[in-house]
Scaffold this motif. Structure first.
Motif, mmCIF file in Angstrom:
data_model
loop_
_atom_site.group_PDB
_atom_site.id
_atom_site.type_symbol
_atom_site.label_atom_id
_atom_site.label_comp_id
_atom_site.label_asym_id
_atom_site.label_seq_id
_atom_site.Cartn_x
_atom_site.Cartn_y
_atom_site.Cartn_z
ATOM 1 N N LEU A 1 0.820 -1.203 0.000
ATOM 2 C CA LEU A 1 0.000 0.000 0.000
ATOM 3 C C LEU A 1 0.858 1.258 0.000
ATOM 4 O O LEU A 1 1.880 1.335 0.672
ATOM 5 N N ASP A 2 0.423 2.234 -0.751
ATOM 6 C CA ASP A 2 1.062 3.543 -0.782
ATOM 7 C C ASP A 2 0.946 4.164 0.615
ATOM 8 O O ASP A 2 -0.114 4.093 1.232
ATOM 9 N N PRO A 3 1.997 4.773 1.132
ATOM 10 C CA PRO A 3 1.910 5.388 2.459
ATOM 11 C C PRO A 3 0.901 6.525 2.520
ATOM 12 O O PRO A 3 0.428 6.882 3.595
ATOM 13 N N ARG A 4 0.532 7.085 1.381
ATOM 14 C CA ARG A 4 -0.484 8.153 1.356
ATOM 15 C C ARG A 4 -1.897 7.600 1.404
ATOM 16 O O ARG A 4 -2.851 8.362 1.548
ATOM 17 N N ALA A 5 -2.060 6.283 1.242
ATOM 18 C CA ALA A 5 -3.387 5.678 1.192
ATOM 19 C C ALA A 5 -4.117 5.895 2.514
ATOM 20 O O ALA A 5 -3.609 5.558 3.573
ATOM 21 N N PRO A 6 -5.320 6.462 2.445
ATOM 22 C CA PRO A 6 -6.079 6.712 3.673
ATOM 23 C C PRO A 6 -6.736 5.435 4.192
ATOM 24 O O PRO A 6 -6.892 4.458 3.469
ATOM 25 N N ALA A 7 -7.124 5.459 5.446
ATOM 26 C CA ALA A 7 -7.889 4.350 6.021
ATOM 27 C C ALA A 7 -9.230 4.273 5.290
ATOM 28 O O ALA A 7 -9.751 5.295 4.830
ATOM 29 N N PRO A 8 -9.808 3.077 5.148
ATOM 30 C CA PRO A 8 -11.071 2.944 4.411
ATOM 31 C C PRO A 8 -12.193 3.853 4.927
ATOM 32 O O PRO A 8 -12.894 4.474 4.133
ATOM 33 N N ILE B 1 -15.519 0.518 -1.974
ATOM 34 C CA ILE B 1 -14.491 0.672 -3.018
ATOM 35 C C ILE B 1 -13.104 0.769 -2.393
ATOM 36 O O ILE B 1 -12.130 0.246 -2.916
ATOM 37 N N SER B 2 -13.009 1.404 -1.232
ATOM 38 C CA SER B 2 -11.725 1.510 -0.550
ATOM 39 C C SER B 2 -11.235 0.136 -0.088
ATOM 40 O O SER B 2 -10.054 -0.194 -0.219
ATOM 41 N N LEU B 3 -12.131 -0.680 0.424
ATOM 42 C CA LEU B 3 -11.753 -2.031 0.847
ATOM 43 C C LEU B 3 -11.410 -2.916 -0.354
ATOM 44 O O LEU B 3 -10.513 -3.750 -0.266
ATOM 45 N N GLU B 4 -12.123 -2.731 -1.467
ATOM 46 C CA GLU B 4 -11.787 -3.484 -2.679
ATOM 47 C C GLU B 4 -10.369 -3.145 -3.129
ATOM 48 O O GLU B 4 -9.607 -4.025 -3.501
ATOM 49 N N TYR B 5 -10.026 -1.864 -3.097
ATOM 50 C CA TYR B 5 -8.683 -1.456 -3.498
ATOM 51 C C TYR B 5 -7.645 -2.011 -2.530
ATOM 52 O O TYR B 5 -6.648 -2.593 -2.929
ATOM 53 N N ARG B 6 -7.889 -1.847 -1.246
ATOM 54 C CA ARG B 6 -6.926 -2.259 -0.218
ATOM 55 C C ARG B 6 -6.671 -3.761 -0.258
ATOM 56 O O ARG B 6 -5.549 -4.215 -0.045
#
Length: 131
Positions: free
Chosen positions: A6-13, A111-116
């Motif tokens: 995961l990118d360190p910039r990725a926010p929590a879902p 969508i955030s969980l799908e990406y993560r």
């Protein structure tokens, strides 16, 4: 993409869902309307159209909010016994408002969980010997 990738910039879902953030870079580009996803992130180029949240968020919200509204309606009926028009006037708008208010969050978190979790449509991958 899951876990250490995961990118360190990725926010929590939950943060991505509440604020409409791109699940990859955290830019405020997830939505292109009240509950419509943008085609892609304007910052990092992640294509949101490749994710499939479908009707899942709406169906779950209708079931959850419908249960809450039903319990409240039964309680009101047993406690006060109002006329039917009071139930219609009260519960129909509350159900619609509840689902619409929650839909953006539910779609965003999905969508955030799908990406993560690097979730994709089901594909059968043949074993190594069949390739």
């Amino acid at each position: 993409m899951a876990g250490a990738d995961l990118d360190p910039r990725a926010p929590a879902p939950a943060d991505a869902a509440l604020r409409g953030l791109c699940p990859r870079c955290g830019a405020r580009t997830l939505f292109d309307g009240l509950v419509r996803f943008a085609p892609r992130c304007r910052e990092c180029g992640l294509e949101f159209e490749g994710f499939n949240v479908g009707d899942g968020p709406a169906a779950f919200l209708i079931l959850i909010i419908g249960t809450i509204i039903t319990v409240l309606a039964v309680w009101l009926e047993l406690a006060v016994s109002p006329p039917v028009w009071v139930h219609v006037l009260l519960w129909v708008p509350l159900t619609i408002i509840g689902v619409m208010a929650s839909l953006r969050f539910a779609k965003g978190i999905l969508i955030s969980l799908e990406y993560r979790n690097a979730a994709r449509e089901g594909r059968i991958v043949p074993p190594e010997s069949d390739r």
